[in-house]
Design a protein around this motif. Sequence first.
Motif, PDB file in Angstrom:
ATOM      1  N   ILE A   1      44.220  21.265  31.260  1.00  0.00           N
ATOM      2  CA  ILE A   1      43.247  21.696  32.265  1.00  0.00           C
ATOM      3  C   ILE A   1      42.443  22.868  31.723  1.00  0.00           C
ATOM      4  CG2 ILE A   1      42.948  22.495  34.629  1.00  0.00           C
ATOM      5  CD1 ILE A   1      45.717  21.257  35.229  1.00  0.00           C
ATOM      6  N   GLN A   2      41.128  22.764  31.851  1.00  0.00           N
ATOM      7  CA  GLN A   2      40.222  23.773  31.307  1.00  0.00           C
ATOM      8  C   GLN A   2      39.398  24.393  32.434  1.00  0.00           C
ATOM      9  OE1 GLN A   2      38.130  21.125  28.704  1.00  0.00           O
ATOM     10  NE2 GLN A   2      39.516  21.455  26.994  1.00  0.00           N
ATOM     11  N   TYR A   3      39.362  25.739  32.461  1.00  0.00           N
ATOM     12  CA  TYR A   3      38.542  26.463  33.440  1.00  0.00           C
ATOM     13  C   TYR A   3      38.404  27.897  32.950  1.00  0.00           C
ATOM     14  CZ  TYR A   3      43.036  28.244  35.128  1.00  0.00           C
ATOM     15  OH  TYR A   3      44.270  28.831  35.206  1.00  0.00           O
ATOM     16  N   ASP A   4      37.513  28.652  33.554  1.00  0.00           N
ATOM     17  CA  ASP A   4      37.275  30.038  33.145  1.00  0.00           C
ATOM     18  C   ASP A   4      38.351  30.931  33.778  1.00  0.00           C
ATOM     19  OD1 ASP A   4      36.355  32.609  32.674  1.00  0.00           O
ATOM     20  OD2 ASP A   4      34.249  32.076  32.924  1.00  0.00           O
ATOM     21  N   THR A   5      39.300  31.349  32.964  1.00  0.00           N
ATOM     22  CA  THR A   5      40.423  32.136  33.481  1.00  0.00           C
ATOM     23  C   THR A   5      40.022  33.552  33.873  1.00  0.00           C
ATOM     24  OG1 THR A   5      41.023  32.705  31.204  1.00  0.00           O
ATOM     25  CG2 THR A   5      42.153  30.816  32.215  1.00  0.00           C
ATOM     26  N   SER A   6      38.813  33.974  33.496  1.00  0.00           N
ATOM     27  CA  SER A   6      38.359  35.304  33.916  1.00  0.00           C
ATOM     28  C   SER A   6      37.916  35.300  35.377  1.00  0.00           C
ATOM     29  CB  SER A   6      37.201  35.773  33.036  1.00  0.00           C
ATOM     30  OG  SER A   6      36.025  35.007  33.273  1.00  0.00           O
TER      31      SER A   6
ATOM     32  N   THR B   1      43.335  30.243  42.689  1.00  0.00           N
ATOM     33  CA  THR B   1      43.120  31.539  43.332  1.00  0.00           C
ATOM     34  C   THR B   1      42.024  32.288  42.590  1.00  0.00           C
ATOM     35  OG1 THR B   1      45.470  31.640  43.945  1.00  0.00           O
ATOM     36  CG2 THR B   1      44.211  33.692  44.036  1.00  0.00           C
ATOM     37  N   PRO B   2      40.882  32.562  43.248  1.00  0.00           N
ATOM     38  CA  PRO B   2      39.807  33.279  42.550  1.00  0.00           C
ATOM     39  C   PRO B   2      40.199  34.725  42.285  1.00  0.00           C
ATOM     40  CG  PRO B   2      39.274  33.023  44.876  1.00  0.00           C
ATOM     41  CD  PRO B   2      40.531  32.237  44.645  1.00  0.00           C
ATOM     42  N   SER B   3      39.687  35.270  41.201  1.00  0.00           N
ATOM     43  CA  SER B   3      39.919  36.680  40.893  1.00  0.00           C
ATOM     44  C   SER B   3      39.098  37.548  41.842  1.00  0.00           C
ATOM     45  CB  SER B   3      39.520  36.978  39.444  1.00  0.00           C
ATOM     46  OG  SER B   3      40.262  36.173  38.544  1.00  0.00           O
ATOM     47  N   SER B   4      39.489  38.797  41.983  1.00  0.00           N
ATOM     48  CA  SER B   4      38.755  39.717  42.863  1.00  0.00           C
ATOM     49  C   SER B   4      37.509  40.239  42.145  1.00  0.00           C
ATOM     50  CB  SER B   4      39.649  40.873  43.280  1.00  0.00           C
ATOM     51  OG  SER B   4      40.113  41.574  42.136  1.00  0.00           O
ATOM     52  N   GLY B   5      36.518  40.620  42.937  1.00  0.00           N
ATOM     53  CA  GLY B   5      35.297  41.211  42.385  1.00  0.00           C
ATOM     54  C   GLY B   5      34.432  40.243  41.614  1.00  0.00           C
ATOM     55  N   ILE B   6      34.504  38.935  41.947  1.00  0.00           N
ATOM     56  CA  ILE B   6      33.760  37.902  41.218  1.00  0.00           C
ATOM     57  C   ILE B   6      32.636  37.353  42.080  1.00  0.00           C
ATOM     58  CG2 ILE B   6      33.922  35.611  40.151  1.00  0.00           C
ATOM     59  CD1 ILE B   6      35.318  37.745  38.530  1.00  0.00           C
ATOM     60  N   GLU B   7      31.494  37.156  41.462  1.00  0.00           N
ATOM     61  CA  GLU B   7      30.388  36.453  42.118  1.00  0.00           C
ATOM     62  C   GLU B   7      29.838  35.459  41.094  1.00  0.00           C
ATOM     63  OE1 GLU B   7      27.080  37.733  45.307  1.00  0.00           O
ATOM     64  OE2 GLU B   7      26.953  38.767  43.390  1.00  0.00           O
ATOM     65  N   SER B   8      30.093  34.180  41.327  1.00  0.00           N
ATOM     66  CA  SER B   8      29.717  33.146  40.365  1.00  0.00           C
ATOM     67  C   SER B   8      29.346  31.873  41.107  1.00  0.00           C
ATOM     68  CB  SER B   8      30.887  32.880  39.403  1.00  0.00           C
ATOM     69  OG  SER B   8      30.569  31.818  38.521  1.00  0.00           O
ATOM     70  N   ALA B   9      28.153  31.366  40.833  1.00  0.00           N
ATOM     71  CA  ALA B   9      27.662  30.175  41.539  1.00  0.00           C
ATOM     72  C   ALA B   9      28.080  28.878  40.863  1.00  0.00           C
ATOM     73  CB  ALA B   9      26.145  30.224  41.645  1.00  0.00           C
ATOM     74  N   ASP B  10      28.421  28.927  39.589  1.00  0.00           N
ATOM     75  CA  ASP B  10      28.682  27.697  38.830  1.00  0.00           C
ATOM     76  C   ASP B  10      30.086  27.720  38.233  1.00  0.00           C
ATOM     77  OD1 ASP B  10      26.058  26.505  39.137  1.00  0.00           O
ATOM     78  OD2 ASP B  10      25.341  28.127  37.875  1.00  0.00           O
ATOM     79  N   ASN B  11      30.951  26.868  38.767  1.00  0.00           N
ATOM     80  CA  ASN B  11      32.334  26.808  38.308  1.00  0.00           C
ATOM     81  C   ASN B  11      32.838  25.374  38.414  1.00  0.00           C
ATOM     82  OD1 ASN B  11      32.957  29.938  38.386  1.00  0.00           O
ATOM     83  ND2 ASN B  11      31.917  29.423  40.282  1.00  0.00           N
TER      84      ASN B  11
ATOM     85  N   ASN C   1      31.053  21.074  41.320  1.00  0.00           N
ATOM     86  CA  ASN C   1      30.821  22.515  41.225  1.00  0.00           C
ATOM     87  C   ASN C   1      31.341  23.235  42.465  1.00  0.00           C
ATOM     88  OD1 ASN C   1      29.378  24.799  39.793  1.00  0.00           O
ATOM     89  ND2 ASN C   1      28.443  24.916  41.799  1.00  0.00           N
ATOM     90  N   PHE C   2      31.852  24.456  42.251  1.00  0.00           N
ATOM     91  CA  PHE C   2      32.222  25.303  43.381  1.00  0.00           C
ATOM     92  C   PHE C   2      31.796  26.736  43.087  1.00  0.00           C
ATOM     93  CE2 PHE C   2      35.880  25.173  40.563  1.00  0.00           C
ATOM     94  CZ  PHE C   2      36.385  26.476  40.547  1.00  0.00           C
ATOM     95  N   SER C   3      31.549  27.487  44.156  1.00  0.00           N
ATOM     96  CA  SER C   3      31.111  28.870  44.006  1.00  0.00           C
ATOM     97  C   SER C   3      32.239  29.834  44.363  1.00  0.00           C
ATOM     98  CB  SER C   3      29.889  29.148  44.881  1.00  0.00           C
ATOM     99  OG  SER C   3      30.228  29.019  46.256  1.00  0.00           O
ATOM    100  N   ILE C   4      32.169  31.017  43.767  1.00  0.00           N
ATOM    101  CA  ILE C   4      33.135  32.081  44.040  1.00  0.00           C
ATOM    102  C   ILE C   4      32.358  33.330  44.438  1.00  0.00           C
ATOM    103  CG2 ILE C   4      34.966  33.539  43.081  1.00  0.00           C
ATOM    104  CD1 ILE C   4      35.432  31.349  40.968  1.00  0.00           C
ATOM    105  N   ASP C   5      32.740  33.920  45.551  1.00  0.00           N
ATOM    106  CA  ASP C   5      32.204  35.229  45.915  1.00  0.00           C
ATOM    107  C   ASP C   5      33.327  36.040  46.535  1.00  0.00           C
ATOM    108  OD1 ASP C   5      30.956  37.498  46.729  1.00  0.00           O
ATOM    109  OD2 ASP C   5      29.328  36.512  47.810  1.00  0.00           O
ATOM    110  N   THR C   6      33.989  36.807  45.676  1.00  0.00           N
ATOM    111  CA  THR C   6      35.042  37.712  46.140  1.00  0.00           C
ATOM    112  C   THR C   6      34.597  39.159  45.946  1.00  0.00           C
ATOM    113  OG1 THR C   6      36.101  37.646  43.955  1.00  0.00           O
ATOM    114  CG2 THR C   6      36.872  36.059  45.612  1.00  0.00           C
ATOM    115  N   LYS C   7      33.299  39.327  45.708  1.00  0.00           N
ATOM    116  CA  LYS C   7      32.753  40.668  45.491  1.00  0.00           C
ATOM    117  C   LYS C   7      32.404  41.277  46.836  1.00  0.00           C
ATOM    118  CE  LYS C   7      29.934  42.748  41.870  1.00  0.00           C
ATOM    119  NZ  LYS C   7      28.977  42.447  40.795  1.00  0.00           N
ATOM    120  N   PRO C   8      32.938  42.455  47.149  1.00  0.00           N
ATOM    121  CA  PRO C   8      32.638  43.062  48.450  1.00  0.00           C
ATOM    122  C   PRO C   8      31.197  43.560  48.505  1.00  0.00           C
ATOM    123  CG  PRO C   8      33.910  44.576  47.097  1.00  0.00           C
ATOM    124  CD  PRO C   8      33.852  43.286  46.337  1.00  0.00           C
ATOM    125  N   PRO C   9      30.675  43.766  49.716  1.00  0.00           N
ATOM    126  CA  PRO C   9      29.315  44.293  49.838  1.00  0.00           C
ATOM    127  C   PRO C   9      29.154  45.631  49.110  1.00  0.00           C
ATOM    128  CG  PRO C   9      30.110  43.518  51.957  1.00  0.00           C
ATOM    129  CD  PRO C   9      31.280  43.488  51.026  1.00  0.00           C
TER     130      PRO C   9
END
Length: 312
Positions: free
Chosen positions: A112-117, A139-149, A174-182
């Motif tokens: 399985i391949q994915y961006d571990t960061s 489980t997404p990492s904290s402080g991440i904002e990424s539209a392409d995954n 594709n899925f998006s990640i937004d764990t970045k706080p305002p």
Amino acid sequence: GFGTEDIQYDTSKGTLSALTAVGTDGKVWTASYTPSSGIESANNTIRVNLAGVLDAQGNAGAGSASSGNFSIDTKPPEVTVTISDSSLSAGETATVTFTFRESVTGFGAEDIQYDTSKGTLSALTAVGTDGKVWTATYTPSSGIESADNTIRVNLAGVLDAQGNAGTGSASSGNFSIDTKPPEVTVTISDSHLSAGETATVTFTFRESVTGFGTEDIQYDTSKGTLSALTAVGTDGKVWTATYTPQPNTESATNTIRVNLAGVLDAQGNAGTGSASSGNFSIDTKPPEVTVTISDSHLSAGETATVTFTFRE
């Protein structure tokens, strides 16, 4: 009269070599059958049309004769990768499902391949006992904002029951990640305020937010007042307010801060900590002077020095 032209089979599924006579009595022939690649077929036969075949007495064959049924599976393993949530925010996880079209072996986390960061995937869990379906928790990492995954499977090491090895790779949607706080930037239009002046304070968020109000703004109310907030535009990103310093105030160190704890972005991520404007000074205190005289009892022939001392 027996030749390859008398042999009937589905040429889209395989090929038959030239006939080879076994012995010299004209009774037995062999040929090699090679299935085509990428084929999965449960029902296959090889038939002989006997119409053109003659025996030694000149009797012509009639009808046809068929081999028993045989199956072909030269199709490599294929997998469908799905993720249960295509928009992940802070505190959320998603189930990733790997569904093979047939039972396989050799499938593991190393394929399985994915961006571990940007996130982590748990160990695989088999669903059922047929070796077709596995799940894992992303489980997404904290402080991440990424539209392409995406999450991809390298099929090279995966085998089906017939020993066919997978080729290439298969990807989730594709899925998006937004764990970045305002986050907010606070700016003030004048960093040196004097009597009669006001300044515009601008609160600029990096994304649309809700829950932002004057109750989130912190400053020393003994030194100045802030007006109600005015939204700039309709996207929920920018607000302004007017700061008016208090009269008779002299202060070199002042800031306007935002407590982000109650502010939410569109994904529901809550702000953390605070953000501050740059420092600004206030001087609305009017000039003041102290007048002193060096001699409070003057007689004939004396003079006195009068000193005028301003505080600034």
